[in-house]
Design a protein around this motif. Structure first.
Motif, PDB file in Angstrom:
ATOM      1  N   ALA A  93     -46.681  42.123  89.616  1.00 17.28           N
ATOM      2  CA  ALA A  93     -46.484  43.479  89.093  1.00 17.28           C
ATOM      3  C   ALA A  93     -45.415  43.482  88.006  1.00 17.28           C
ATOM      4  O   ALA A  93     -45.555  44.143  86.967  1.00 17.28           O
ATOM      5  N   ALA A  94     -44.341  42.734  88.234  1.00 18.14           N
ATOM      6  CA  ALA A  94     -43.277  42.649  87.240  1.00 18.14           C
ATOM      7  C   ALA A  94     -43.796  42.021  85.950  1.00 18.14           C
ATOM      8  O   ALA A  94     -43.474  42.485  84.853  1.00 18.14           O
ATOM      9  N   GLY A  95     -44.599  40.979  86.086  1.00 15.54           N
ATOM     10  CA  GLY A  95     -45.153  40.326  84.907  1.00 15.54           C
ATOM     11  C   GLY A  95     -46.015  41.265  84.086  1.00 15.54           C
ATOM     12  O   GLY A  95     -45.995  41.223  82.845  1.00 15.54           O
ATOM     13  N   GLU A  96     -46.749  42.142  84.758  1.00 14.84           N
ATOM     14  CA  GLU A  96     -47.595  43.107  84.050  1.00 14.84           C
ATOM     15  C   GLU A  96     -46.746  44.083  83.237  1.00 14.84           C
ATOM     16  O   GLU A  96     -47.043  44.369  82.072  1.00 14.84           O
ATOM     17  N   VAL A  97     -45.674  44.590  83.843  1.00 12.62           N
ATOM     18  CA  VAL A  97     -44.805  45.533  83.132  1.00 12.62           C
ATOM     19  C   VAL A  97     -44.075  44.829  81.989  1.00 12.62           C
ATOM     20  O   VAL A  97     -43.945  45.384  80.893  1.00 12.62           O
ATOM     21  N   LEU A  98     -43.615  43.614  82.225  1.00 13.02           N
ATOM     22  CA  LEU A  98     -42.981  42.851  81.147  1.00 13.02           C
ATOM     23  C   LEU A  98     -43.940  42.658  79.983  1.00 13.02           C
ATOM     24  O   LEU A  98     -43.546  42.717  78.809  1.00 13.02           O
ATOM     25  N   GLY A  99     -45.204  42.433  80.306  1.00 15.97           N
ATOM     26  CA  GLY A  99     -46.221  42.287  79.275  1.00 15.97           C
ATOM     27  C   GLY A  99     -46.381  43.559  78.454  1.00 15.97           C
ATOM     28  O   GLY A  99     -46.517  43.510  77.221  1.00 15.97           O
ATOM     29  N   ARG A 100     -46.348  44.710  79.110  1.00 15.43           N
ATOM     30  CA  ARG A 100     -46.483  45.987  78.408  1.00 15.43           C
ATOM     31  C   ARG A 100     -45.278  46.246  77.507  1.00 15.43           C
ATOM     32  O   ARG A 100     -45.383  46.989  76.528  1.00 15.43           O
ATOM     33  N   LEU A 101     -44.165  45.606  77.823  1.00 15.38           N
ATOM     34  CA  LEU A 101     -42.963  45.741  77.002  1.00 15.38           C
ATOM     35  C   LEU A 101     -42.822  44.598  76.001  1.00 15.38           C
ATOM     36  O   LEU A 101     -41.820  44.502  75.295  1.00 15.38           O
ATOM     37  N   GLY A 102     -43.818  43.707  75.974  1.00 13.67           N
ATOM     38  CA  GLY A 102     -43.850  42.646  74.975  1.00 13.67           C
ATOM     39  C   GLY A 102     -42.947  41.462  75.236  1.00 13.67           C
ATOM     40  O   GLY A 102     -42.629  40.707  74.318  1.00 13.67           O
ATOM     41  N   ILE A 103     -42.535  41.261  76.498  1.00 13.82           N
ATOM     42  CA  ILE A 103     -41.609  40.164  76.790  1.00 13.82           C
ATOM     43  C   ILE A 103     -42.083  39.297  77.962  1.00 13.82           C
ATOM     44  O   ILE A 103     -41.268  38.659  78.633  1.00 13.82           O
ATOM     45  N   ALA A 104     -43.391  39.256  78.194  1.00 15.76           N
ATOM     46  CA  ALA A 104     -43.913  38.444  79.301  1.00 15.76           C
ATOM     47  C   ALA A 104     -43.582  36.972  79.122  1.00 15.76           C
ATOM     48  O   ALA A 104     -43.422  36.236  80.108  1.00 15.76           O
ATOM     49  N   ASP A 105     -43.450  36.527  77.875  1.00 16.30           N
ATOM     50  CA  ASP A 105     -43.161  35.117  77.614  1.00 16.30           C
ATOM     51  C   ASP A 105     -41.739  34.727  78.011  1.00 16.30           C
ATOM     52  O   ASP A 105     -41.405  33.540  78.055  1.00 16.30           O
ATOM     53  N   LEU A 106     -40.911  35.718  78.338  1.00 20.00           N
ATOM     54  CA  LEU A 106     -39.525  35.442  78.722  1.00 20.00           C
ATOM     55  C   LEU A 106     -39.330  35.402  80.233  1.00 20.00           C
ATOM     56  O   LEU A 106     -38.200  35.266  80.703  1.00 20.00           O
ATOM     57  N   ARG A 107     -40.395  35.505  80.979  1.00 17.43           N
ATOM     58  CA  ARG A 107     -40.284  35.743  82.427  1.00 17.43           C
ATOM     59  C   ARG A 107     -39.466  34.689  83.169  1.00 17.43           C
ATOM     60  O   ARG A 107     -38.820  35.004  84.170  1.00 17.43           O
TER      61      ARG A 107
END
Length: 222
Positions: A116-130
């Motif tokens: 779920a966190a990865g999905e929200v990070l993706g919507r904020l454009g920072i999934a690559d920083l996870r």
């Protein structure tokens, strides 16, 4: 959520005086004012962090002042989100783990919370920083992680205290836009405390605070 006749004192000094405010699902409310005007104090009254001296704060039909500590903590954990000026990320956790924290505290399995966190990070454009630590990301990226953490559990209300105050103008504009768009898309109300009138202009409703007194501003017809 609403505040009705709310007073708050620090000793003998009034910090909030007879405040009246309400917000509905998906609404963004901005509170502006100079430093020391009482706007952050009011925000923490609304969030149930500071007990009011008089009046009441109501959320989903209940008075926060009538709740016990455990009930109030449960509401803050499950139904509220928070964004602070400097992010306040936990340095020992990764970006993804920081964003997933509200879900983990609610007892959700780690794999589900991280997804779920990865999905929200993706919507904020920072999934690559996870997988990075907070020390390995920029200020703007760090604040996006804080936004993800505040919204990952789809709270009813997010309380944001100067959420772009530590950012340069370009990052502040981008982070604010992403934050408010995501909040509105999932029906989360936002109480936004800021001294920046440009930030406040993005809100649906706007209040000013001076010497503890809250005043609603009426928008002119366009």
């Amino acid at each position: 959520m609403s505040a009705n006749g709310v007073d708050l004192f620090y000793g003998e000094t009034p910090a909030v005086r007879n405040a009246e405010i309400s917000l509905t699902r998906g609404e963004v409310v901005a509170i502006t004012g100079q430093s020391g005007s009482g706007k952050s104090s009011l925000l923490y009254c609304l969030a149930g962090v500071l007990p009011v001296a008089r009046g009441e704060v109501r959320f989903e039909g209940r008075s926060l002042g009538a709740l016990g500590d455990e009930e109030l903590s449960a509401i803050r954990r499950a139904r509220f989100g928070f964004v602070f000026q400097y992010g306040e990320l936990l340095p020992e956790l990764t970006v993804e783990e920081n964003a997933a924290l509200p879900l983990r505290l609610a007892g959700q399995r780690k794999s589900e919370a991280l997804a779920a966190a990865g999905e929200v990070l993706g919507r904020l454009g920072i999934a690559d920083l996870r997988d990075r630590r907070p020390s390995q990301v920029s200020g703007g990226q760090s604040q996006r992680v804080a936004v993800a953490r505040a919204l990952v559990h789809q709270p009813a209300v997010v309380f944001a205290d100067e959420p772009t105050g530590s950012l340069d103008s370009n990052n502040a504009t981008a982070v604010l836009e992403e934050f408010l768009n995501l909040a509105r898309s999932q029906g989360t109300a936002v109480v936004l405390v800021t001294h920046d009138t440009q930030v406040a202009a993005r809100a649906d409703s706007r209040y000013t605070m001076r010497d503890g007194v809250l005043t609603a501003q009426v928008r002119e017809a366009s």
